[in-house]
Design a protein around this motif. Structure first.
Motif, mmCIF file in Angstrom:
data_model
loop_
_atom_site.group_PDB
_atom_site.id
_atom_site.type_symbol
_atom_site.label_atom_id
_atom_site.label_comp_id
_atom_site.label_asym_id
_atom_site.label_seq_id
_atom_site.Cartn_x
_atom_site.Cartn_y
_atom_site.Cartn_z
ATOM 1 N N SER A 99 0.826 -1.207 0.000
ATOM 2 C CA SER A 99 0.000 0.000 0.000
ATOM 3 C C SER A 99 0.855 1.250 0.000
ATOM 4 C CB SER A 99 -0.955 0.002 1.196
ATOM 5 O OG SER A 99 -0.223 0.096 2.402
ATOM 6 N N LYS A 100 1.999 1.219 0.642
ATOM 7 C CA LYS A 100 2.870 2.386 0.658
ATOM 8 C C LYS A 100 3.490 2.629 -0.710
ATOM 9 C CE LYS A 100 4.004 2.143 5.529
ATOM 10 N NZ LYS A 100 5.039 1.866 6.516
ATOM 11 N N LYS A 101 3.834 1.564 -1.415
ATOM 12 C CA LYS A 101 4.478 1.710 -2.710
ATOM 13 C C LYS A 101 3.482 1.986 -3.822
ATOM 14 C CE LYS A 101 8.442 -1.161 -1.697
ATOM 15 N NZ LYS A 101 9.158 -2.388 -2.039
ATOM 16 N N SER A 102 2.246 1.569 -3.659
ATOM 17 C CA SER A 102 1.290 1.701 -4.747
ATOM 18 C C SER A 102 0.597 3.057 -4.784
ATOM 19 C CB SER A 102 0.234 0.594 -4.668
ATOM 20 O OG SER A 102 -0.528 0.754 -3.487
ATOM 21 N N GLU A 103 0.834 3.879 -3.789
ATOM 22 C CA GLU A 103 0.242 5.216 -3.799
ATOM 23 C C GLU A 103 1.060 6.096 -4.737
ATOM 24 O OE1 GLU A 103 0.104 6.656 0.182
ATOM 25 O OE2 GLU A 103 -1.071 4.953 0.881
ATOM 26 N N LEU A 104 0.438 6.550 -5.807
ATOM 27 C CA LEU A 104 1.127 7.375 -6.782
ATOM 28 C C LEU A 104 0.679 8.818 -6.659
ATOM 29 C CD1 LEU A 104 0.844 5.090 -9.913
ATOM 30 C CD2 LEU A 104 2.826 5.392 -8.456
ATOM 31 N N LYS A 105 1.594 9.710 -6.899
ATOM 32 C CA LYS A 105 1.268 11.131 -6.917
ATOM 33 C C LYS A 105 0.558 11.464 -8.219
ATOM 34 C CE LYS A 105 5.270 12.360 -4.179
ATOM 35 N NZ LYS A 105 6.547 13.048 -4.160
ATOM 36 N N GLY A 106 -0.079 12.592 -8.280
ATOM 37 C CA GLY A 106 -0.802 13.012 -9.478
ATOM 38 C C GLY A 106 0.086 13.098 -10.702
ATOM 39 N N SER A 107 1.295 13.630 -10.543
ATOM 40 C CA SER A 107 2.195 13.765 -11.685
ATOM 41 C C SER A 107 2.669 12.402 -12.179
ATOM 42 C CB SER A 107 3.398 14.632 -11.322
ATOM 43 O OG SER A 107 4.151 14.024 -10.287
ATOM 44 N N GLU A 108 2.835 11.448 -11.286
ATOM 45 C CA GLU A 108 3.235 10.102 -11.691
ATOM 46 C C GLU A 108 2.133 9.431 -12.501
ATOM 47 O OE1 GLU A 108 4.203 8.381 -7.932
ATOM 48 O OE2 GLU A 108 6.301 8.999 -8.051
ATOM 49 N N LYS A 109 0.896 9.675 -12.119
ATOM 50 C CA LYS A 109 -0.231 9.110 -12.863
ATOM 51 C C LYS A 109 -0.281 9.672 -14.276
ATOM 52 C CE LYS A 109 -3.204 8.227 -8.899
ATOM 53 N NZ LYS A 109 -4.452 8.572 -8.227
ATOM 54 N N VAL A 110 0.004 10.954 -14.413
ATOM 55 C CA VAL A 110 -0.002 11.586 -15.732
ATOM 56 C C VAL A 110 1.084 10.983 -16.609
ATOM 57 C CG1 VAL A 110 0.409 13.760 -16.962
ATOM 58 C CG2 VAL A 110 -1.017 13.738 -14.918
ATOM 59 N N TYR A 111 2.275 10.778 -16.047
ATOM 60 C CA TYR A 111 3.365 10.175 -16.818
ATOM 61 C C TYR A 111 3.024 8.757 -17.249
ATOM 62 C CZ TYR A 111 6.403 14.094 -15.627
ATOM 63 O OH TYR A 111 6.951 15.330 -15.504
ATOM 64 N N MET A 171 -0.020 7.586 -17.766
ATOM 65 C CA MET A 171 -1.042 7.692 -18.808
ATOM 66 C C MET A 171 -0.413 8.103 -20.140
ATOM 67 S SD MET A 171 -4.215 9.322 -16.664
ATOM 68 C CE MET A 171 -5.173 9.621 -18.109
ATOM 69 N N ILE A 172 0.534 9.026 -20.109
ATOM 70 C CA ILE A 172 1.220 9.447 -21.333
ATOM 71 C C ILE A 172 2.009 8.276 -21.920
ATOM 72 C CG2 ILE A 172 3.086 10.907 -22.240
ATOM 73 C CD1 ILE A 172 2.074 13.103 -20.324
ATOM 74 N N GLY A 173 2.657 7.500 -21.062
ATOM 75 C CA GLY A 173 3.403 6.330 -21.518
ATOM 76 C C GLY A 173 2.503 5.299 -22.174
ATOM 77 N N LEU A 196 -0.451 5.889 -23.564
ATOM 78 C CA LEU A 196 -0.926 6.484 -24.812
ATOM 79 C C LEU A 196 0.139 6.381 -25.902
ATOM 80 C CD1 LEU A 196 -3.179 8.070 -26.242
ATOM 81 C CD2 LEU A 196 -2.064 10.154 -25.460
ATOM 82 N N PHE A 197 1.378 6.663 -25.559
ATOM 83 C CA PHE A 197 2.482 6.552 -26.515
ATOM 84 C C PHE A 197 2.632 5.115 -27.000
ATOM 85 C CE2 PHE A 197 6.989 5.846 -27.475
ATOM 86 C CZ PHE A 197 7.158 6.783 -28.479
ATOM 87 N N PHE A 198 2.518 4.159 -26.093
ATOM 88 C CA PHE A 198 2.628 2.748 -26.456
ATOM 89 C C PHE A 198 1.513 2.332 -27.410
ATOM 90 C CE2 PHE A 198 1.571 -1.718 -25.576
ATOM 91 C CZ PHE A 198 2.761 -2.309 -25.964
ATOM 92 N N VAL A 199 0.281 2.769 -27.146
ATOM 93 C CA VAL A 199 -0.857 2.422 -28.010
ATOM 94 C C VAL A 199 -0.667 3.015 -29.404
ATOM 95 C CG1 VAL A 199 -3.328 2.809 -28.351
ATOM 96 C CG2 VAL A 199 -2.486 2.087 -26.118
ATOM 97 N N ILE A 200 -0.247 4.269 -29.479
ATOM 98 C CA ILE A 200 -0.027 4.917 -30.778
ATOM 99 C C ILE A 200 1.087 4.201 -31.543
ATOM 100 C CG2 ILE A 200 0.803 7.034 -31.887
ATOM 101 C CD1 ILE A 200 -0.749 8.579 -29.715
ATOM 102 N N ALA A 201 2.157 3.833 -30.853
ATOM 103 C CA ALA A 201 3.257 3.108 -31.507
ATOM 104 C C ALA A 201 2.770 1.769 -32.041
ATOM 105 C CB ALA A 201 4.409 2.911 -30.521
ATOM 106 N N CYS A 202 1.937 1.072 -31.294
ATOM 107 C CA CYS A 202 1.396 -0.213 -31.764
ATOM 108 C C CYS A 202 0.534 -0.030 -33.008
ATOM 109 C CB CYS A 202 0.579 -0.883 -30.655
ATOM 110 S SG CYS A 202 1.606 -1.538 -29.333
ATOM 111 N N ILE A 203 -0.270 1.019 -33.032
ATOM 112 C CA ILE A 203 -1.123 1.281 -34.197
ATOM 113 C C ILE A 203 -0.274 1.584 -35.429
ATOM 114 C CG2 ILE A 203 -2.791 2.928 -35.156
ATOM 115 C CD1 ILE A 203 -4.009 3.091 -32.318
#
Length: 116
Positions: free
Chosen positions: A13-25, A27-29, A31-38
């Motif tokens: 539980s201590k390690k799985s708590e992510l900050k807001g900026s980490e969540k954005v990174y 999500m961007i990662g 999204l980048f992976f999905v676009i690369a696959c397409i």
């Protein structure tokens, strides 16, 4: 020997708590992976196809497609984006269509297009 007991739940539980900026990174990662696959899937799908004709305008495009359909030739169409066109109202006359056929049917398709 061990004074304090740790549970597995506390450690995760201590390690799985992510900050807001980490969540954005993350999500961007993703999204980048999905676009690369397409993009890779599209490149692979066009590997066995060859461009046999580039038509400008709807009328030319439909003439070529009708000839290919008449001969029973499978085809794909790619339309590059025409963002720089000044004549927006008449874009149907200037739109570029790239017509692709399977490489093994290239000669048959060329004959079909060049027929009267």
């Amino acid at each position: 020997m061990y004074d304090k007991e740790y549970s597995v739940q506390e450690g995760f539980s201590k390690k799985s708590e992510l900050k807001g900026s980490e969540k954005v990174y993350i999500m961007i990662g993703i999204l980048f992976f999905v676009i690369a696959c397409i993009v890779i899937a599209k490149l692979i799908s066009y590997k066995y196809w060859t461009c046999i004709y580039t038509a400008f305008g709807n009328e030319n495009y439909f003439k070529v497609v009708a000839k290919l359909e008449r001969e029973g030739i499978q085809f794909k169409t790619k339309t590059p984006m025409n963002l720089g066109t000044d004549n927006f109202h008449n874009r149907h006359q200037t739109t570029q269509y790239d017509v692709f056929v399977k490489k093994e049917q290239e000669h048959i398709a060329q004959r079909a297009i060049n027929k009267n």
